[in-house]
Enzyme design. Structure first.
Site, short mmCIF file in Angstrom:
data_model
loop_
_atom_site.label_atom_id
_atom_site.label_comp_id
_atom_site.label_asym_id
_atom_site.label_seq_id
_atom_site.Cartn_x
_atom_site.Cartn_y
_atom_site.Cartn_z
N MET A 162 -35.39 35.44 -62.85
CA MET A 162 -35.32 33.82 -63.08
C MET A 162 -36.36 33.10 -62.04
O MET A 162 -36.31 31.98 -62.07
CB MET A 162 -34.05 33.27 -63.31
CG MET A 162 -33.40 33.77 -64.77
SD MET A 162 -32.01 32.34 -65.34
CE MET A 162 -31.13 32.38 -63.94
N HIS B 169 -36.32 36.51 -53.82
CA HIS B 169 -35.92 36.63 -52.47
C HIS B 169 -35.98 38.17 -52.13
O HIS B 169 -36.31 38.94 -52.88
CB HIS B 169 -34.47 35.92 -52.01
CG HIS B 169 -33.38 36.31 -53.32
ND1 HIS B 169 -33.00 37.70 -53.37
CD2 HIS B 169 -32.68 35.72 -54.24
CE1 HIS B 169 -32.16 37.71 -54.30
NE2 HIS B 169 -31.82 36.35 -54.81
N GLY C 241 -33.60 40.26 -52.27
CA GLY C 241 -32.93 41.15 -53.14
C GLY C 241 -34.04 41.46 -54.21
O GLY C 241 -33.68 42.57 -54.67
N HIS C 242 -34.44 40.52 -54.89
CA HIS C 242 -35.43 40.93 -55.87
C HIS C 242 -36.50 42.03 -55.42
O HIS C 242 -36.96 42.66 -56.14
CB HIS C 242 -36.19 39.49 -56.50
CG HIS C 242 -35.16 38.58 -57.06
ND1 HIS C 242 -34.91 37.40 -56.21
CD2 HIS C 242 -34.57 38.66 -58.17
CE1 HIS C 242 -34.08 36.71 -57.26
NE2 HIS C 242 -33.79 37.33 -58.30
N ARG D 253 -28.94 30.89 -55.15
CA ARG D 253 -28.12 29.70 -54.92
C ARG D 253 -27.64 29.61 -53.70
O ARG D 253 -27.33 28.30 -53.20
CB ARG D 253 -26.80 29.92 -55.88
CG ARG D 253 -27.38 29.71 -57.27
CD ARG D 253 -26.31 29.57 -58.17
NE ARG D 253 -26.38 29.13 -59.47
CZ ARG D 253 -26.56 29.88 -60.74
NH1 ARG D 253 -26.42 31.00 -60.42
NH2 ARG D 253 -26.95 29.57 -61.78
#
Length: 282
Positions: free
Chosen positions: A30, A34, A36-37, A187
Site C-alpha cells: 500500500m 520501508h 521491510g518492503h 505506522r
C-alpha cells in the site's frame, strides 16, 4: 523501471514476459515503503526473472473509523525505492481502475478472519482478499511475497490460494526490525519520541516469551500471562490482544503447546495500533 496505471498495460507486459519463458514475482503493497518492503522486493528479485510491485491504498480494507485518508502516500518516493532495488514494474492503479461503481462481488474467508485482527477490524480481510484476488487474476504471478509481521494475513493468503486454486506460491518473509527490536511498520511514523521508546515493549515481551519456551514451558495460559505481565509494565501501552495460536489454522491453544505455534500481539501505543509476533516450532 516502468510505472503502469492500467490493467490492460500490466497484462500486456506479463503476456510478453510469459512468451519469453520468464518467471514473475509479485510484491503487493500500500506504499509508504520501508526496509521491510525492500526485503520482500529483494527476495522476489533473487527468485524471479521479473518483479512487479503494486502500490495501492486499498479502500475496501479500511473500516469507517480507520486511517484511510491519513494513510501516507508518496508514489514518487516509493517508486524511487523500487527502482533502486531493481523492481521492473510498479503497478499503481487508481481505485476506479480496480473497482467499478456498481461492483457487487466480495471474497470472504471464514474462521481464519474471525480472530485476532479480523475480530477487531470487521470486513478488513474481506477487502484484503478481494483486492489480492484481483491482483492475482490480473498479474498471474508465479510467487507472491508477504511479510511475516502480518502473520494472520499470511495464513489468510495461503488459504485463499488453496481454496481458489490460484497458481501462485505464497512466500512468507521474515520480520525486519529496527536496531532496538521494533518491527518496521508504515505506522511507526505516527509515534512520538516517547511513544517510539515505549513501543519497544512489544518486541521485548515476545523475546521474553521465546526465552520461556526455550526453557521448557509448554502451558499456553502461563505463557500468555507472562507476556501480558511484561506489557502492562509499560504505562503507555494499551493491550488489544495477546494470543497463543496454532500457526496454520490460527485456533487458540488453551492447553499444551505443540507443533507450529504463533504468538501474535496487538498493542496501542498512544493512538497507534502496532502488531508483532513470533513463531516457534516444537
Amino acid at each position: 523501471m516502468m510505472i503502469v496505471k492500467t490493467i490492460e498495460e500490466i497484462r500486456d507486459l506479463v503476456k510478453g514476459w510469459r512468451a519469453e519463458g520468464l518467471s514473475v514475482g509479485y510484491v503487493p503493497t500500500m506504499g509508504a515503503l520501508h526496509e521491510g518492503h525492500k526485503s520482500l522486493m529483494e527476495r522476489a528479485i533473487a527468485e524471479n526473472d521479473r518483479v512487479i510491485t503494486s502500490i495501492f491504498v486499498n479502500p475496501t480494507q479500511f473500516g469507517p473509523n480507520e486511517d484511510f485518508e491519513a494513510y501516507p502516500r508518496d508514489l514518487e518516493k516509493d517508486a524511487a525505492l523500487c527502482d533502486s532495488v531493481g523492481v521492473h514494474v510498479v503497478f499503481a492503479p487508481e481505485a476506479q481502475e480496480l473497482y467499478l461503481p456498481d461492483k457487487c462481488t466480495s471474497v470472504h474467508i471464514s474462521g481464519l478472519t474471525d480472530v485476532l485482527c479480523g475480530s477487531k477490524r470487521p470486513g478488513h480481510f474481506d477487502g484484503v482478499c478481494l483486492v489480492v484476488s484481483k491482483f492475482f487474476n490480473i498479474i498471474r504471478p508465479d510467487k507472491a511475497y508477504f511479510g511475516q509481521k502480518d502473520a494472520q494475513q499470511v495464513a489468510v493468503m495461503k488459504r485463499l490460494v488453496r481454496d481458489m486454486n490460484f497458481e501462485v506460491e505464497i512466500v512468507p518473509c521474515p520480520i525486519v526490525r529496527e536496531a532496538d527490536g521494533l518491527a518496521i511498520s508504515s505506522r511507526n511514523v505516527y509515534l512520538s519520541v516517547e511513544e517510539r521508546k515505549a513501543a519497544q515493549v512489544l518486541s521485548k515481551s515476545l523475546k521474553m516469551a521465546k526465552n520461556v519456551l526455550e526453557q521448557g514451558e509448554r502451558n499456553a495460559p502461563i505463557l500468555k500471562a507472562a507476556i501480558l505481565s511484561c506489557i502492562i509494565q509499560e504505562p503507555m501501552a494499551k493491550i488489544d490482544y495477546v494470543e497463543v495460536v496454532d500457526g496454520e489454522n490460527l485456533e487458540s491453544i488453551n492447553g499444551e503447546i505443540k507443533g507450529h505455534v504463533l504468538i501474535p500481539i496487538a498493542v496501542y501505543i498512544g493512538k497507534t495500533r502496532l502488531i508483532d509476533n513470533i513463531t516457534y516450532d516444537l
